[in-house]
Design a protein around this motif. Sequence first.
Motif, PDB file in Angstrom:
ATOM      1  N   ASP A  38     -11.746 -32.485 -22.164  1.00 30.13           N
ATOM      2  CA  ASP A  38     -12.961 -32.608 -22.978  1.00 30.13           C
ATOM      3  C   ASP A  38     -14.194 -32.612 -22.104  1.00 30.13           C
ATOM      4  OD1 ASP A  38     -11.593 -32.505 -25.231  1.00 30.13           O
ATOM      5  OD2 ASP A  38     -11.841 -34.695 -25.745  1.00 30.13           O
ATOM      6  N   PHE A  39     -13.972 -33.298 -20.639  1.00 24.71           N
ATOM      7  CA  PHE A  39     -15.260 -33.361 -19.770  1.00 24.71           C
ATOM      8  C   PHE A  39     -15.851 -32.168 -19.272  1.00 24.71           C
ATOM      9  CE2 PHE A  39     -14.338 -38.290 -18.822  1.00 24.71           C
ATOM     10  CZ  PHE A  39     -15.353 -38.595 -19.580  1.00 24.71           C
ATOM     11  N   ARG A  40     -14.754 -31.358 -19.097  1.00 28.90           N
ATOM     12  CA  ARG A  40     -14.804 -30.105 -18.285  1.00 28.90           C
ATOM     13  C   ARG A  40     -15.254 -29.318 -19.469  1.00 28.90           C
ATOM     14  NH1 ARG A  40      -9.272 -28.293 -15.354  1.00 28.90           N
ATOM     15  NH2 ARG A  40     -10.822 -26.386 -14.848  1.00 28.90           N
ATOM     16  N   ALA A  41     -14.865 -29.096 -20.511  1.00 30.47           N
ATOM     17  CA  ALA A  41     -15.355 -28.146 -21.771  1.00 30.47           C
ATOM     18  C   ALA A  41     -16.858 -28.444 -22.103  1.00 30.47           C
ATOM     19  CB  ALA A  41     -14.196 -28.159 -22.834  1.00 30.47           C
ATOM     20  N   ASN A  42     -16.912 -29.705 -22.104  1.00 35.94           N
ATOM     21  CA  ASN A  42     -18.430 -30.026 -22.906  1.00 35.94           C
ATOM     22  C   ASN A  42     -19.284 -30.403 -21.696  1.00 35.94           C
ATOM     23  OD1 ASN A  42     -17.259 -29.769 -25.334  1.00 35.94           O
ATOM     24  ND2 ASN A  42     -16.476 -31.921 -25.140  1.00 35.94           N
ATOM     25  N   ARG A  43     -18.798 -30.349 -20.427  1.00 32.81           N
ATOM     26  CA  ARG A  43     -19.685 -30.749 -19.219  1.00 32.81           C
ATOM     27  C   ARG A  43     -20.590 -31.877 -19.435  1.00 32.81           C
ATOM     28  NH1 ARG A  43     -23.308 -25.017 -17.869  1.00 32.81           N
ATOM     29  NH2 ARG A  43     -21.431 -23.759 -17.471  1.00 32.81           N
ATOM     30  N   ASN A  44     -19.431 -32.830 -19.829  1.00 31.38           N
ATOM     31  CA  ASN A  44     -19.890 -34.395 -20.117  1.00 31.38           C
ATOM     32  C   ASN A  44     -19.398 -35.018 -18.643  1.00 31.38           C
ATOM     33  OD1 ASN A  44     -21.588 -34.495 -22.326  1.00 31.38           O
ATOM     34  ND2 ASN A  44     -19.555 -34.394 -23.623  1.00 31.38           N
ATOM     35  N   HIS A  45     -20.033 -36.033 -18.107  1.00 30.71           N
ATOM     36  CA  HIS A  45     -19.366 -37.153 -17.221  1.00 30.71           C
ATOM     37  C   HIS A  45     -19.183 -38.406 -17.655  1.00 30.71           C
ATOM     38  CE1 HIS A  45     -20.570 -34.253 -13.500  1.00 30.71           C
ATOM     39  NE2 HIS A  45     -20.534 -33.598 -14.331  1.00 30.71           N
ATOM     40  N   LEU A  46     -19.507 -38.648 -18.813  1.00 36.00           N
ATOM     41  CA  LEU A  46     -19.343 -39.992 -19.200  1.00 36.00           C
ATOM     42  C   LEU A  46     -19.185 -40.116 -20.990  1.00 36.00           C
ATOM     43  CD1 LEU A  46     -21.975 -42.773 -18.477  1.00 36.00           C
ATOM     44  CD2 LEU A  46     -21.175 -42.197 -21.056  1.00 36.00           C
TER      45      LEU A  46
END
Length: 293
Positions: A154-162
């Motif tokens: 999910d972090f990689r797909a949505n470019r979220n870090h938190l």
Amino acid sequence: MSDPHYSRLPEREDKRSFLQKVAEFIHPAPESADELIETLAEAEDNQVIGTESRVMLERVIRMAYMSAGEIMVAAPRIDLVNIDAPVEEILHQVISTAHSRFPVYQGERENIIGILMAKDFLKLQRSPTHNIRALVRPALFVPESKGLNELLRDFRANRNHLAIVIDEFGRVAGLVTIEDVLEEIVGEIEDEFDIPEDEGDIFALGDNSYRVAGDASIDHVSEEFGITLQLSDAEEHFDTIGGLIAHEIGHMPKRGEQFHLGGLEFTVLHTKGGAVRWFKVVRDSSSDSLVKN
């Protein structure tokens, strides 16, 4: 006539990939994670893989059985930003905590409305109007049971870090970052400036200069150099030398910038998460006030 001499044929180059070697070694396939880990240990003993590769592969296997709730920072330890707080108060929090991202709440701490990035907020300081709400980005919410493999995806797909971790009752349980997940694979992520707290925060160098941590207390720096460091605004209060300097100059210092304060010249050596990690400090008797170079 003597027998002809046949030279030894050269050994064929092993063109198998690392994964092919491992796959061939573990055939037939192990039936459980524990068996696979044991097989990796055997592969290391047989020099099919190195120690570092074996350790990392073991961590990847174990991570598949871990959840966000196991590695999260618990809710009471999260540094939250109150959207209704004065801009000066938020600035002080951004500088003093040195995080790059902050969960933002309104009213109660449980009511998280998004994520504020420090770099966005600090750019806002140049604007005459402060519209913080426009800077708040959507937050990613995940359950405590969220698998780390899925979370990393999910972090990689949505470019979220938190991500904000929610318990079974829908309450905020904690916070998890992409760095927390990656450290389960590669171990603790440190850099050349990471020094254990018990080793100190002020170091004398060979050229009559000093290396001073950005989070060194103002009292400690004053005592070490025999000076008095004072703010231009008597109503403000900061505990660290990094926070004091950042407040006085009005923006987050960048690597290589120099400042004069209390007869000392501070040069920024290293920054991380929007805050100064280390200064190089030399005595500068020509100046006892803060001046930006």
